[in-house]
Design an enzyme around this catalytic site. Sequence first.
Site, PDB file in Angstrom:
ATOM      1  N   LYS A  35      42.464  67.462 -28.327  1.00  0.00           N
ATOM      2  CA  LYS A  35      42.891  66.158 -28.849  1.00  0.00           C
ATOM      3  C   LYS A  35      44.032  66.356 -29.840  1.00  0.00           C
ATOM      4  O   LYS A  35      44.237  67.468 -30.339  1.00  0.00           O
ATOM      5  CB  LYS A  35      41.702  65.469 -29.512  1.00  0.00           C
ATOM      6  CG  LYS A  35      41.134  66.241 -30.693  1.00  0.00           C
ATOM      7  CD  LYS A  35      39.734  65.769 -31.042  1.00  0.00           C
ATOM      8  CE  LYS A  35      39.216  66.496 -32.273  1.00  0.00           C
ATOM      9  NZ  LYS A  35      37.794  66.239 -32.509  1.00  0.00           N
ATOM     10  N   ARG A 133      28.829  57.887 -36.266  1.00  0.00           N
ATOM     11  CA  ARG A 133      30.147  57.501 -35.760  1.00  0.00           C
ATOM     12  C   ARG A 133      29.952  56.746 -34.445  1.00  0.00           C
ATOM     13  O   ARG A 133      29.866  55.533 -34.451  1.00  0.00           O
ATOM     14  CB  ARG A 133      31.013  58.758 -35.613  1.00  0.00           C
ATOM     15  CG  ARG A 133      32.467  58.479 -35.415  1.00  0.00           C
ATOM     16  CD  ARG A 133      33.342  59.693 -35.638  1.00  0.00           C
ATOM     17  NE  ARG A 133      33.111  60.762 -34.660  1.00  0.00           N
ATOM     18  CZ  ARG A 133      33.743  61.930 -34.674  1.00  0.00           C
ATOM     19  NH1 ARG A 133      34.638  62.205 -35.617  1.00  0.00           N
ATOM     20  NH2 ARG A 133      33.499  62.848 -33.760  1.00  0.00           N
ATOM     21  N   HIS A 162      26.892  65.258 -32.167  1.00  0.00           N
ATOM     22  CA  HIS A 162      27.947  65.832 -33.009  1.00  0.00           C
ATOM     23  C   HIS A 162      27.388  66.067 -34.398  1.00  0.00           C
ATOM     24  O   HIS A 162      26.631  65.239 -34.916  1.00  0.00           O
ATOM     25  CB  HIS A 162      29.153  64.883 -33.053  1.00  0.00           C
ATOM     26  CG  HIS A 162      30.396  65.506 -33.632  1.00  0.00           C
ATOM     27  ND1 HIS A 162      30.870  66.739 -33.245  1.00  0.00           N
ATOM     28  CD2 HIS A 162      31.273  65.064 -34.569  1.00  0.00           C
ATOM     29  CE1 HIS A 162      31.981  67.022 -33.921  1.00  0.00           C
ATOM     30  NE2 HIS A 162      32.244  66.027 -34.733  1.00  0.00           N
ATOM     31  N   MET A 321      62.279  64.301 -47.723  1.00  0.00           N
ATOM     32  CA  MET A 321      61.938  63.879 -46.368  1.00  0.00           C
ATOM     33  C   MET A 321      62.326  64.938 -45.330  1.00  0.00           C
ATOM     34  O   MET A 321      61.558  65.234 -44.413  1.00  0.00           O
ATOM     35  CB  MET A 321      62.613  62.539 -46.043  1.00  0.00           C
ATOM     36  CG  MET A 321      62.229  62.003 -44.683  1.00  0.00           C
ATOM     37  SD  MET A 321      63.048  60.469 -44.251  1.00  0.00           S
ATOM     38  CE  MET A 321      62.109  59.282 -45.168  1.00  0.00           C
ATOM     39  N   ASP A 322      63.515  65.509 -45.496  1.00  0.00           N
ATOM     40  CA  ASP A 322      64.035  66.407 -44.457  1.00  0.00           C
ATOM     41  C   ASP A 322      64.376  67.801 -44.962  1.00  0.00           C
ATOM     42  O   ASP A 322      64.830  68.639 -44.184  1.00  0.00           O
ATOM     43  CB  ASP A 322      65.315  65.802 -43.853  1.00  0.00           C
ATOM     44  CG  ASP A 322      65.146  64.332 -43.562  1.00  0.00           C
ATOM     45  OD1 ASP A 322      64.260  64.003 -42.772  1.00  0.00           O
ATOM     46  OD2 ASP A 322      65.877  63.517 -44.167  1.00  0.00           O
TER      47      ASP A 322
HETATM   48  C1  LIG Z   1      37.040  67.255 -32.813  1.00  0.00           C
HETATM   49  C2  LIG Z   1      35.713  67.407 -32.264  1.00  0.00           C
HETATM   50  C3  LIG Z   1      35.201  68.686 -31.996  1.00  0.00           C
HETATM   51  C4  LIG Z   1      35.887  69.960 -32.444  1.00  0.00           C
HETATM   52  O1  LIG Z   1      35.779  70.087 -33.851  1.00  0.00           O
HETATM   53  P1  LIG Z   1      36.255  71.386 -34.654  1.00  0.00           P
HETATM   54  O2  LIG Z   1      35.736  71.189 -36.019  1.00  0.00           O
HETATM   55  O3  LIG Z   1      37.752  71.400 -34.603  1.00  0.00           O
HETATM   56  O4  LIG Z   1      35.685  72.572 -33.978  1.00  0.00           O
HETATM   57  C5  LIG Z   1      33.981  68.757 -31.340  1.00  0.00           C
HETATM   58  N1  LIG Z   1      33.298  67.635 -30.985  1.00  0.00           N
HETATM   59  C6  LIG Z   1      33.756  66.393 -31.255  1.00  0.00           C
HETATM   60  C7  LIG Z   1      32.963  65.206 -30.853  1.00  0.00           C
HETATM   61  C8  LIG Z   1      34.967  66.238 -31.920  1.00  0.00           C
HETATM   62  O5  LIG Z   1      35.396  65.011 -32.222  1.00  0.00           O
END
Ligand SMILES: *Cc1c(COP(=O)(O)O)cnc(C)c1O
Length: 378
Positions: A35, A133, A162, A321-322
């Site tokens: 991501k 979440r 998570h 900024m740059d």
């Molecule tokens: C981003 C994310 C991960 C990875 O997390 P890290 O701390 O970078 O290892 C795993 N599971 C979910 C649901 C996430 O959002």
Amino acid sequence: MRATRAIVHLGRLVQNIQAVRGRVGGERLVCMAVKADAYGHGSVRAAKAALEAGVRYLAVATVDEGILLREQGIDAPIILLSAPQPDELFDMAANDLSPLVSDRESAAGAAEAAARAGKRLQVHLKVDTGMGRIGVSPEDAADLAVFAASQAPLVYAGTATHLAVADSTAEADIAFTKTQLALFGKTLAAIRQAGVDPGIVHAANSGGVLLHEDSWFDMVRPGIVLYGYSPLGKAGDAGAAALGIKPLDIKPVMELRSKIAFIKKVKKGETVSYGRLWTAPEDTWIATIPLGYADGLPRALADFSVRIRDSFYPLVGRVCMDQCMVSLGRETDIGRWEEVTIFGGSAAGASDIAERTGTIPYEITCNINHRVPRVYQD
Ligand SMILES: *Cc1c(COP(=O)(O)O)cnc(C)c1O
């Protein structure tokens, strides 16, 4: 090309993947979080290198991130970690992006979109065991599992949760993680009891990989450790060592480099940059680096040194900024267009910048944005 660029060392990414696979066992599946453009490293190149190195699953946050990977020919299973909105569901299904199902609405929406796209779509059930979440509550999980498994256009592929504090070695946080995992275990039993095979079970982010063997299940889902940073921070790494946990042999994948674009001598008492926060204590050579907060270097950064040749030189004055400025001292033979390493490689880490600006290395590498060209190396 611009003098400022991010070197992405794909060979180090592969080594970090091997380090994680060594820790969790080579037979265990790895789902790499790619991501946010692979935490700023470039999701397509990072994903392709990772898949060659034995990673089997990828995880993205948005449908667009998943589509980009599909357009570049990646056909590995991709899990969508964040909830899509209704008008994204068709593209999600058409591109075989597996959503985390959290309630009947998300399961039915995925089923309807899969039917319209003429697909059987793999979905994973997300259980909220304490992150607060997304996810179904443990009490409602078995019912939802039965519902999702009964949808003909869906394949019930996995069950996930998570962890909120898996990266902490504080006693209370370790206890909270154990509570989350116990709740998850009970939920898995209830799902099985309701006649649904939970499929691939996964929970561990990087913190889980490092600290909680009982979170590994069938698949681990790390991000930051694969990019070369411990999510524990310095204190946490020390805490883990005290618990007898060996550190992972990982190296930062991203190296932020630039060149000196201008050099001048400022006289004792003259000031540098906005706000006149830095006054030359003596006649000093100042190098200007074409890198600023619009590239992702935090404006709040201070008390930080960059590497030129084999020595470190302090950033002086406010980051613009740059551009930003570095003191080369009273006398120097360093010249214009010489290389400067800001972080990664043999310079400081993104974690040092994070510590000085009140954030975590994730945010530093993510924020190095598209104005900074990526240069890929093995
Ligand atoms: C981003 C994310 C991960 C990875 O997390 P890290 O701390 O970078 O290892 C795993 N599971 C979910 C649901 C996430 O959002």
